[in-house]
Design a protein around this motif. Structure first.
Motif, PDB file in Angstrom:
ATOM      1  N   LEU A 111       0.828  -1.198   0.000  1.00 18.08           N
ATOM      2  CA  LEU A 111       0.000   0.000   0.000  1.00 18.08           C
ATOM      3  C   LEU A 111       0.867   1.254   0.000  1.00 18.08           C
ATOM      4  O   LEU A 111       1.837   1.336   0.758  1.00 18.08           O
ATOM      5  CB  LEU A 111      -0.901   0.011   1.234  1.00 18.08           C
ATOM      6  CG  LEU A 111      -1.795  -1.212   1.430  1.00 18.08           C
ATOM      7  CD1 LEU A 111      -2.486  -1.152   2.787  1.00 18.08           C
ATOM      8  CD2 LEU A 111      -2.809  -1.323   0.312  1.00 18.08           C
ATOM      9  N   ILE A 124      -3.183   5.367   4.728  1.00 22.91           N
ATOM     10  CA  ILE A 124      -2.854   3.961   4.455  1.00 22.91           C
ATOM     11  C   ILE A 124      -3.544   3.050   5.463  1.00 22.91           C
ATOM     12  O   ILE A 124      -4.165   2.050   5.092  1.00 22.91           O
ATOM     13  CB  ILE A 124      -1.327   3.745   4.451  1.00 22.91           C
ATOM     14  CG1 ILE A 124      -0.723   4.448   3.229  1.00 22.91           C
ATOM     15  CG2 ILE A 124      -0.976   2.259   4.456  1.00 22.91           C
ATOM     16  CD1 ILE A 124       0.781   4.459   3.192  1.00 22.91           C
ATOM     17  N   GLU A 125      -3.474   3.419   6.735  1.00 20.93           N
ATOM     18  CA  GLU A 125      -4.057   2.571   7.787  1.00 20.93           C
ATOM     19  C   GLU A 125      -5.573   2.698   7.884  1.00 20.93           C
ATOM     20  O   GLU A 125      -6.255   1.707   8.148  1.00 20.93           O
ATOM     21  CB  GLU A 125      -3.432   2.912   9.142  1.00 20.93           C
ATOM     22  CG  GLU A 125      -1.925   2.720   9.184  1.00 20.93           C
ATOM     23  CD  GLU A 125      -1.491   1.331   8.760  1.00 20.93           C
ATOM     24  OE1 GLU A 125      -2.150   0.339   9.130  1.00 20.93           O
ATOM     25  OE2 GLU A 125      -0.475   1.234   8.037  1.00 20.93           O
ATOM     26  N   HIS A 126      -6.099   3.900   7.681  1.00 19.73           N
ATOM     27  CA  HIS A 126      -7.525   4.140   7.912  1.00 19.73           C
ATOM     28  C   HIS A 126      -8.399   4.023   6.676  1.00 19.73           C
ATOM     29  O   HIS A 126      -9.618   3.890   6.797  1.00 19.73           O
ATOM     30  CB  HIS A 126      -7.725   5.518   8.552  1.00 19.73           C
ATOM     31  CG  HIS A 126      -7.174   5.599   9.929  1.00 19.73           C
ATOM     32  ND1 HIS A 126      -7.878   5.209  11.036  1.00 19.73           N
ATOM     33  CD2 HIS A 126      -5.954   6.000  10.376  1.00 19.73           C
ATOM     34  CE1 HIS A 126      -7.127   5.373  12.123  1.00 19.73           C
ATOM     35  NE2 HIS A 126      -5.960   5.848  11.745  1.00 19.73           N
ATOM     36  N   ARG A 129      -5.960   0.181   3.908  1.00 20.23           N
ATOM     37  CA  ARG A 129      -5.911  -1.153   4.525  1.00 20.23           C
ATOM     38  C   ARG A 129      -7.308  -1.755   4.709  1.00 20.23           C
ATOM     39  O   ARG A 129      -7.524  -2.932   4.373  1.00 20.23           O
ATOM     40  CB  ARG A 129      -5.120  -1.104   5.834  1.00 20.23           C
ATOM     41  CG  ARG A 129      -4.550  -2.451   6.219  1.00 20.23           C
ATOM     42  CD  ARG A 129      -3.568  -2.380   7.389  1.00 20.23           C
ATOM     43  NE  ARG A 129      -2.360  -1.629   7.144  1.00 20.23           N
ATOM     44  CZ  ARG A 129      -1.271  -2.079   6.513  1.00 20.23           C
ATOM     45  NH1 ARG A 129      -1.264  -3.312   6.050  1.00 20.23           N
ATOM     46  NH2 ARG A 129      -0.211  -1.321   6.359  1.00 20.23           N
ATOM     47  N   SER A 133      -8.629  -5.169   3.070  1.00 23.91           N
ATOM     48  CA  SER A 133      -9.069  -6.214   3.999  1.00 23.91           C
ATOM     49  C   SER A 133     -10.401  -6.793   3.535  1.00 23.91           C
ATOM     50  O   SER A 133     -10.648  -7.987   3.673  1.00 23.91           O
ATOM     51  CB  SER A 133      -9.217  -5.659   5.416  1.00 23.91           C
ATOM     52  OG  SER A 133      -7.960  -5.368   5.942  1.00 23.91           O
ATOM     53  N   THR A 137      -7.058  -9.599   1.148  1.00 22.62           N
ATOM     54  CA  THR A 137      -5.685  -9.642   0.669  1.00 22.62           C
ATOM     55  C   THR A 137      -4.739  -9.765   1.851  1.00 22.62           C
ATOM     56  O   THR A 137      -5.136  -9.638   3.007  1.00 22.62           O
ATOM     57  CB  THR A 137      -5.317  -8.364  -0.111  1.00 22.62           C
ATOM     58  OG1 THR A 137      -5.339  -7.254   0.783  1.00 22.62           O
ATOM     59  CG2 THR A 137      -6.248  -8.131  -1.283  1.00 22.62           C
ATOM     60  N   ASN A 138      -3.509  -9.987   1.546  1.00 25.30           N
ATOM     61  CA  ASN A 138      -2.458 -10.016   2.555  1.00 25.30           C
ATOM     62  C   ASN A 138      -1.716  -8.680   2.442  1.00 25.30           C
ATOM     63  O   ASN A 138      -0.705  -8.589   1.759  1.00 25.30           O
ATOM     64  CB  ASN A 138      -1.526 -11.198   2.293  1.00 25.30           C
ATOM     65  CG  ASN A 138      -0.548 -11.421   3.406  1.00 25.30           C
ATOM     66  OD1 ASN A 138      -0.475 -10.647   4.349  1.00 25.30           O
ATOM     67  ND2 ASN A 138       0.231 -12.473   3.275  1.00 25.30           N
ATOM     68  N   THR A 139      -2.282  -7.630   3.068  1.00 25.34           N
ATOM     69  CA  THR A 139      -1.627  -6.326   2.978  1.00 25.34           C
ATOM     70  C   THR A 139      -0.304  -6.396   3.723  1.00 25.34           C
ATOM     71  O   THR A 139      -0.222  -6.894   4.843  1.00 25.34           O
ATOM     72  CB  THR A 139      -2.503  -5.201   3.553  1.00 25.34           C
ATOM     73  OG1 THR A 139      -2.870  -5.500   4.880  1.00 25.34           O
ATOM     74  CG2 THR A 139      -3.739  -4.974   2.697  1.00 25.34           C
ATOM     75  N   PRO A 141       3.008  -5.359   5.801  1.00 24.79           N
ATOM     76  CA  PRO A 141       3.000  -4.605   7.055  1.00 24.79           C
ATOM     77  C   PRO A 141       3.397  -3.141   6.931  1.00 24.79           C
ATOM     78  O   PRO A 141       2.863  -2.303   7.650  1.00 24.79           O
ATOM     79  CB  PRO A 141       3.989  -5.344   7.955  1.00 24.79           C
ATOM     80  CG  PRO A 141       4.569  -6.441   7.164  1.00 24.79           C
ATOM     81  CD  PRO A 141       3.885  -6.501   5.840  1.00 24.79           C
ATOM     82  N   GLY A 143       3.465   0.318   4.855  1.00 21.27           N
ATOM     83  CA  GLY A 143       3.000   1.107   3.736  1.00 21.27           C
ATOM     84  C   GLY A 143       4.006   2.222   3.472  1.00 21.27           C
ATOM     85  O   GLY A 143       4.892   2.486   4.291  1.00 21.27           O
TER      86      GLY A 143
END
Length: 193
Positions: A111, A124-126, A129, A133, A137-139, A141, A143
């Motif tokens: 990402l 990226i997190e909010h 991801r 999800s 997917t396997n995001t 760790p 970004g």
């Protein structure tokens, strides 16, 4: 012998040149330096006129269908969006609305995002991801987030960003190598003795 990984990147940048495209290309190059892969870059800004008004996948022209199929058939994805009003662009979301909900299950996704300032770094997190999800997917760790000041003439220039991008790729390599070894084992299992 295993085939090269299918590495597909989607850039949500709406213009060319674009910082989102520059960051995406930088990440593609870093991965290609480490793992044999076939690269494909999907630039949503170039495809926008062909899918922005579509509601159903069956309405899409061949060029957009090919881009969607490339994403669905990828072994690894890199996705980058510029931040627009605190999130990824609507065009970015609209493109992924056409992806079959089970097509990306288990795929590694790196990402990335670009924005005008550090205030939007948590996009990226909010935002990204949770979207990936949904696709199960396997995001990866780490970004990679970049601001306008990280670029000179639409090229990644900031040393801290370069190190962050390199670290994100290095942390992804064990997963990519695992994928390659599993594929090799599957090919050997199917091949006649």
């Amino acid at each position: 012998m295993t085939r090269p990984l299918r590495l597909v990147a989607v850039s949500g940048g709406l213009q060319r040149p674009s910082r989102a495209v520059a960051l995406t290309e930088h990440l593609l190059d870093l991965i290609a330096d480490e793992v044999p892969c076939e690269q494909r870059l999907v630039e949503l800004g170039q495809l926008a006129p062909y899918f922005a008004g579509a509601v159903w996948r069956s309405e899409l022209p061949t060029a957009v269908e090919r881009a969607l199929s490339a994403v669905e058939q990828a072994d690894v994805l890199v996705v980058t969006s510029p931040v627009y009003r605190g999130s990824y662009t609507g065009l970015f979301k609209h493109f992924f609305d056409f992806i079959h909900q089970d097509a990306l299950i288990g795929k590694p996704v790196l990402l990335a995002a670009t924005g005008g300032s550090e205030r939007h770094a948590l996009v990226i997190e909010h935002q990204l991801r949770p979207l990936f999800s949904f696709f199960q997917t396997n995001t990866l760790p780490l970004g990679v987030y970049a601001t306008d000041k990280d670029f000179v003439d639409y090229r990644v220039h900031n040393d801290a960003l370069i190190q962050r991008a390199r670290l994100a790729v290095q942390r992804a390599l064990p997963l990519l190598e695992l994928m390659r070894s599993q594929e090799t084992a599957a090919v050997q299992e199917v091949a006649p003795a």
